[in-house]
Design a protein around this motif. Structure first.
Motif, PDB file in Angstrom:
ATOM      1  N   UNK A   1      39.523  11.726  54.203  1.00  0.00           N
ATOM      2  CA  UNK A   1      38.593  11.252  55.228  1.00  0.00           C
ATOM      3  C   UNK A   1      37.726  12.371  55.794  1.00  0.00           C
ATOM      4  N   UNK A   2      37.969  13.611  55.395  1.00  0.00           N
ATOM      5  CA  UNK A   2      37.151  14.724  55.869  1.00  0.00           C
ATOM      6  C   UNK A   2      35.731  14.561  55.349  1.00  0.00           C
ATOM      7  N   UNK A   3      34.793  15.011  56.100  1.00  0.00           N
ATOM      8  CA  UNK A   3      33.382  14.806  55.748  1.00  0.00           C
ATOM      9  C   UNK A   3      32.964  15.824  54.685  1.00  0.00           C
ATOM     10  N   UNK A   4      33.319  15.552  53.450  1.00  0.00           N
ATOM     11  CA  UNK A   4      32.983  16.458  52.358  1.00  0.00           C
ATOM     12  C   UNK A   4      31.520  16.330  51.954  1.00  0.00           C
ATOM     13  N   UNK A   5      30.864  15.238  52.333  1.00  0.00           N
ATOM     14  CA  UNK A   5      29.491  15.015  51.894  1.00  0.00           C
ATOM     15  C   UNK A   5      28.497  15.932  52.588  1.00  0.00           C
ATOM     16  N   UNK A   6      28.826  16.455  53.762  1.00  0.00           N
ATOM     17  CA  UNK A   6      27.898  17.284  54.511  1.00  0.00           C
ATOM     18  C   UNK A   6      28.056  18.747  54.091  1.00  0.00           C
ATOM     19  N   UNK A   7      27.629  19.036  52.872  1.00  0.00           N
ATOM     20  CA  UNK A   7      27.816  20.359  52.298  1.00  0.00           C
ATOM     21  C   UNK A   7      27.031  21.412  53.073  1.00  0.00           C
ATOM     22  N   UNK A   8      25.831  21.094  53.527  1.00  0.00           N
ATOM     23  CA  UNK A   8      25.005  22.073  54.239  1.00  0.00           C
ATOM     24  C   UNK A   8      25.693  22.565  55.510  1.00  0.00           C
ATOM     25  N   UNK A   9      26.269  21.665  56.279  1.00  0.00           N
ATOM     26  CA  UNK A   9      26.972  22.071  57.497  1.00  0.00           C
ATOM     27  C   UNK A   9      28.210  22.893  57.173  1.00  0.00           C
ATOM     28  N   UNK A  10      28.902  22.522  56.114  1.00  0.00           N
ATOM     29  CA  UNK A  10      30.080  23.288  55.721  1.00  0.00           C
ATOM     30  C   UNK A  10      29.710  24.698  55.286  1.00  0.00           C
ATOM     31  N   UNK A  11      28.609  24.851  54.563  1.00  0.00           N
ATOM     32  CA  UNK A  11      28.147  26.176  54.141  1.00  0.00           C
ATOM     33  C   UNK A  11      27.718  26.994  55.355  1.00  0.00           C
ATOM     34  N   UNK A  12      27.011  26.374  56.311  1.00  0.00           N
ATOM     35  CA  UNK A  12      26.625  27.079  57.533  1.00  0.00           C
ATOM     36  C   UNK A  12      27.851  27.574  58.292  1.00  0.00           C
ATOM     37  N   UNK A  13      28.848  26.731  58.408  1.00  0.00           N
ATOM     38  CA  UNK A  13      30.070  27.119  59.103  1.00  0.00           C
ATOM     39  C   UNK A  13      30.780  28.243  58.372  1.00  0.00           C
ATOM     40  N   UNK A  14      30.838  28.161  57.050  1.00  0.00           N
ATOM     41  CA  UNK A  14      31.478  29.202  56.254  1.00  0.00           C
ATOM     42  C   UNK A  14      30.765  30.534  56.421  1.00  0.00           C
TER      43      UNK A  14
END
Length: 146
Positions: A121-134
């Motif tokens: 259920x984690x929001x894996x589709x929002x790759x851009x936000x995940x990359x920004x956070x990383x």
């Protein structure tokens, strides 16, 4: 028409239980004793082993749906304790050595455990936000490391 359903039972439903509050109190007392005696390897490692036991007992008692994630967290904590025992009690002093391998393996197990706990259920589709956070996390990590 949109139908809202009740969310499923989470893995944190027992956080307010007497057992959790007791463990928190005993852990705080053990840390206070650890600090009062000026640092004891045995107390420090006992606190780590109690965390492994707490996770294993919690998984056995509450049987969460994503028990594999909790098992990986327990495994990571056990690896950290094993590394500390190898370094502090057994006196392993080589670098890089067995304690370093155990610590790195512990971080890998913790990473896998967190991924498993996030579930599908984690929001894996929002790759851009995940990359920004990383990128922000790497920047803060590098700044702390320097």
């Amino acid at each position: 028409m949109v139908t809202l359903s009740r969310p499923g039972r989470s893995d944190t439903h027992c956080v307010g239980s007497l057992a959790a509050r007791t463990y928190l109190g005993l852990g705080a007392a053990a840390i206070a004793v650890q600090l009062a005696v000026g640092g004891s390897v045995w107390i420090y490692d006992s606190i780590g082993l109690s965390a492994v036991a707490a996770v294993v007992i919690g998984v056995a008692r509450y049987r969460p749906a994503n028990w594999r994630g909790w098992a990986a967290v327990a495994c990571s904590q056990a690896l950290f304790v094993a590394a500390d025992i190898d370094r502090d009690v057994l006196g392993s002093s080589s670098f890089p050595g067995v304690p370093d391998v155990l610590h790195l393996s512990g971080y890998l197990a913790l990473f896998i455990g967190v991924l498993l706990l996030m579930g599908r259920s984690f929001i894996w589709r929002d790759v851009a936000s995940n990359v920004d956070t990383l990128l922000a996390l790497i920047g803060v990590g590098l700044a702390g490391w320097m």
